[in-house]
Write a protein that holds these residues in place. Structure first.
Motif, PDB file in Angstrom:
ATOM      1  N   LEU A  70       0.835  -1.208   0.000  1.00  0.00           N
ATOM      2  CA  LEU A  70       0.000   0.000   0.000  1.00  0.00           C
ATOM      3  C   LEU A  70       0.863   1.248   0.000  1.00  0.00           C
ATOM      4  N   HIS A  71       1.967   1.230   0.751  1.00  0.00           N
ATOM      5  CA  HIS A  71       2.869   2.378   0.789  1.00  0.00           C
ATOM      6  C   HIS A  71       3.489   2.614  -0.584  1.00  0.00           C
ATOM      7  N   LEU A  72       3.969   1.547  -1.234  1.00  0.00           N
ATOM      8  CA  LEU A  72       4.567   1.683  -2.563  1.00  0.00           C
ATOM      9  C   LEU A  72       3.538   2.141  -3.586  1.00  0.00           C
ATOM     10  N   SER A  73       2.321   1.637  -3.481  1.00  0.00           N
ATOM     11  CA  SER A  73       1.255   2.043  -4.394  1.00  0.00           C
ATOM     12  C   SER A  73       0.924   3.516  -4.204  1.00  0.00           C
ATOM     13  N   ALA A  74       0.835   3.966  -2.956  1.00  0.00           N
ATOM     14  CA  ALA A  74       0.543   5.374  -2.687  1.00  0.00           C
ATOM     15  C   ALA A  74       1.676   6.252  -3.191  1.00  0.00           C
ATOM     16  N   GLN A  75       2.914   5.779  -3.061  1.00  0.00           N
ATOM     17  CA  GLN A  75       4.055   6.552  -3.507  1.00  0.00           C
ATOM     18  C   GLN A  75       4.052   6.707  -5.026  1.00  0.00           C
ATOM     19  N   THR A  76       3.747   5.649  -5.767  1.00  0.00           N
ATOM     20  CA  THR A  76       3.717   5.780  -7.226  1.00  0.00           C
ATOM     21  C   THR A  76       2.543   6.635  -7.670  1.00  0.00           C
ATOM     22  N   GLU A  77       1.416   6.555  -6.962  1.00  0.00           N
ATOM     23  CA  GLU A  77       0.262   7.390  -7.306  1.00  0.00           C
ATOM     24  C   GLU A  77       0.591   8.869  -7.128  1.00  0.00           C
ATOM     25  N   GLU A  78       1.432   9.201  -6.154  1.00  0.00           N
ATOM     26  CA  GLU A  78       1.818  10.586  -5.902  1.00  0.00           C
ATOM     27  C   GLU A  78       2.589  11.168  -7.083  1.00  0.00           C
ATOM     28  N   TYR A  79       3.347  10.348  -7.772  1.00  0.00           N
ATOM     29  CA  TYR A  79       4.191  10.798  -8.879  1.00  0.00           C
ATOM     30  C   TYR A  79       3.585  10.518 -10.247  1.00  0.00           C
ATOM     31  N   SER A  80       2.636   9.616 -10.332  1.00  0.00           N
ATOM     32  CA  SER A  80       2.102   9.226 -11.639  1.00  0.00           C
ATOM     33  C   SER A  80       1.338  10.370 -12.294  1.00  0.00           C
ATOM     34  N   GLY A  81       1.322  10.328 -13.612  1.00  0.00           N
ATOM     35  CA  GLY A  81       0.649  11.352 -14.397  1.00  0.00           C
ATOM     36  C   GLY A  81       1.306  11.491 -15.754  1.00  0.00           C
ATOM     37  N   THR A  82       0.832  12.453 -16.522  1.00  0.00           N
ATOM     38  CA  THR A  82       1.386  12.731 -17.845  1.00  0.00           C
ATOM     39  C   THR A  82       2.152  14.045 -17.788  1.00  0.00           C
ATOM     40  N   TYR A  83       3.398  13.995 -18.176  1.00  0.00           N
ATOM     41  CA  TYR A  83       4.274  15.160 -18.172  1.00  0.00           C
ATOM     42  C   TYR A  83       4.624  15.502 -19.619  1.00  0.00           C
ATOM     43  N   VAL A  84       4.551  16.787 -19.967  1.00  0.00           N
ATOM     44  CA  VAL A  84       4.730  17.191 -21.369  1.00  0.00           C
ATOM     45  C   VAL A  84       5.638  18.416 -21.500  1.00  0.00           C
ATOM     46  N   PHE A  85       6.200  18.557 -22.674  1.00  0.00           N
ATOM     47  CA  PHE A  85       6.951  19.741 -23.079  1.00  0.00           C
ATOM     48  C   PHE A  85       6.669  19.935 -24.553  1.00  0.00           C
ATOM     49  N   SER A  86       6.384  21.181 -24.945  1.00  0.00           N
ATOM     50  CA  SER A  86       6.117  21.464 -26.347  1.00  0.00           C
ATOM     51  C   SER A  86       6.663  22.849 -26.688  1.00  0.00           C
ATOM     52  N   ARG A  87       7.299  22.941 -27.843  1.00  0.00           N
ATOM     53  CA  ARG A  87       7.834  24.222 -28.295  1.00  0.00           C
ATOM     54  C   ARG A  87       7.767  24.267 -29.818  1.00  0.00           C
ATOM     55  N   GLU A  88       7.329  25.411 -30.330  1.00  0.00           N
ATOM     56  CA  GLU A  88       7.316  25.633 -31.775  1.00  0.00           C
ATOM     57  C   GLU A  88       8.020  26.951 -32.044  1.00  0.00           C
ATOM     58  N   SER A  89       8.993  26.930 -32.959  1.00  0.00           N
ATOM     59  CA  SER A  89       9.751  28.136 -33.261  1.00  0.00           C
ATOM     60  C   SER A  89       9.032  28.951 -34.336  1.00  0.00           C
ATOM     61  N   GLU A  90       9.547  30.143 -34.565  1.00  0.00           N
ATOM     62  CA  GLU A  90       8.989  31.002 -35.616  1.00  0.00           C
ATOM     63  C   GLU A  90       9.161  30.386 -36.994  1.00  0.00           C
ATOM     64  N   LYS A  91      10.118  29.489 -37.136  1.00  0.00           N
ATOM     65  CA  LYS A  91      10.379  28.820 -38.411  1.00  0.00           C
ATOM     66  C   LYS A  91       9.587  27.522 -38.540  1.00  0.00           C
ATOM     67  N   GLN A 114       5.901   5.282 -20.358  1.00  0.00           N
ATOM     68  CA  GLN A 114       6.052   5.343 -21.803  1.00  0.00           C
ATOM     69  C   GLN A 114       6.456   6.767 -22.158  1.00  0.00           C
ATOM     70  N   PHE A 115       7.508   6.901 -22.966  1.00  0.00           N
ATOM     71  CA  PHE A 115       8.038   8.199 -23.365  1.00  0.00           C
ATOM     72  C   PHE A 115       7.928   8.333 -24.876  1.00  0.00           C
ATOM     73  N   THR A 116       7.501   9.509 -25.335  1.00  0.00           N
ATOM     74  CA  THR A 116       7.392   9.800 -26.759  1.00  0.00           C
ATOM     75  C   THR A 116       8.081  11.122 -27.053  1.00  0.00           C
ATOM     76  N   SER A 117       8.893  11.133 -28.080  1.00  0.00           N
ATOM     77  CA  SER A 117       9.570  12.346 -28.528  1.00  0.00           C
ATOM     78  C   SER A 117       9.216  12.568 -29.990  1.00  0.00           C
ATOM     79  N   TYR A 118       8.869  13.831 -30.332  1.00  0.00           N
ATOM     80  CA  TYR A 118       8.549  14.181 -31.710  1.00  0.00           C
ATOM     81  C   TYR A 118       9.306  15.450 -32.061  1.00  0.00           C
ATOM     82  N   ARG A 119       9.940  15.463 -33.228  1.00  0.00           N
ATOM     83  CA  ARG A 119      10.656  16.642 -33.695  1.00  0.00           C
ATOM     84  C   ARG A 119      10.436  16.802 -35.189  1.00  0.00           C
ATOM     85  N   LYS A 120      10.114  18.032 -35.580  1.00  0.00           N
ATOM     86  CA  LYS A 120       9.994  18.380 -36.999  1.00  0.00           C
ATOM     87  C   LYS A 120      10.934  19.552 -37.235  1.00  0.00           C
ATOM     88  N   ASP A 121      11.880  19.385 -38.164  1.00  0.00           N
ATOM     89  CA  ASP A 121      12.853  20.443 -38.399  1.00  0.00           C
ATOM     90  C   ASP A 121      12.428  21.349 -39.551  1.00  0.00           C
TER      91      ASP A 121
END
Length: 140
Positions: A14-35, A52-59
């Motif tokens: 239960l302690h380990l489950s509560a600990q992972t629930e405290e940190y679980s979620g979806t974390y994101v970063f997004s940036r678009e340049s003027e170009k 699961q980690f996903t990275s997307y880049r368009k140059d």
């Protein structure tokens, strides 16, 4: 004695489950340049200790790059450790997150100021050079 051992095992899980629930979620970063260059990262920390980690880049030349990883994560002393074992890696999931560590950054419950501190995940160490020092915000 059996009841005592069962109680300890149940309490620990239960302690380990509560600990992972405290940190679980979806974390994101997004940036678009003027170009119209696009950079997007998404990390799902699941309550069952998987990620699961996903990275997307368009140059500028409109070339698109996708990178993926999956595996398991654990928390010890507020440090999140990631592991990708051989079974997690294949033609699609090519990033090996083994050795990658991160911390959650959020406002301290003792901080009574009006300062807004968005919850984020900050990578500190990784064998993947562009992951080290990457900061992702918790998607609400």
């Amino acid at each position: 004695m059996k009841i005592y051992i069962l109680f300890i095992i149940t309490s620990l899980s239960l302690h380990l489950s509560a600990q992972t629930e405290e940190y679980s979620g979806t974390y994101v970063f997004s940036r678009e340049s003027e170009k119209n260059e696009v950079l997007e990262y998404k990390l799902d920390l699941n309550g069952d200790g998987t990620f699961q980690f996903t990275s997307y880049r368009k140059d500028i030349g409109k070339n698109e790059y996708h990178n993926y990883s999956k595996g398991k994560w654990t928390v010890k002393n507020k440090v999140i450790d990631f592991v990708s074992v051989d079974i997690d890696l294949d033609e699609k999931f090519t990033l090996d997150f083994t050795g990658t560590t991160a911390r959650i950054i959020k406002k301290s419950p003792r901080d009574m100021s009006d300062k807004v501190v968005p919850t984020a995940l900050q990578f500190y160490k990784s064998n993947i050079f562009w992951i080290a020092n990457l900061k992702l915000l918790l998607k609400e």
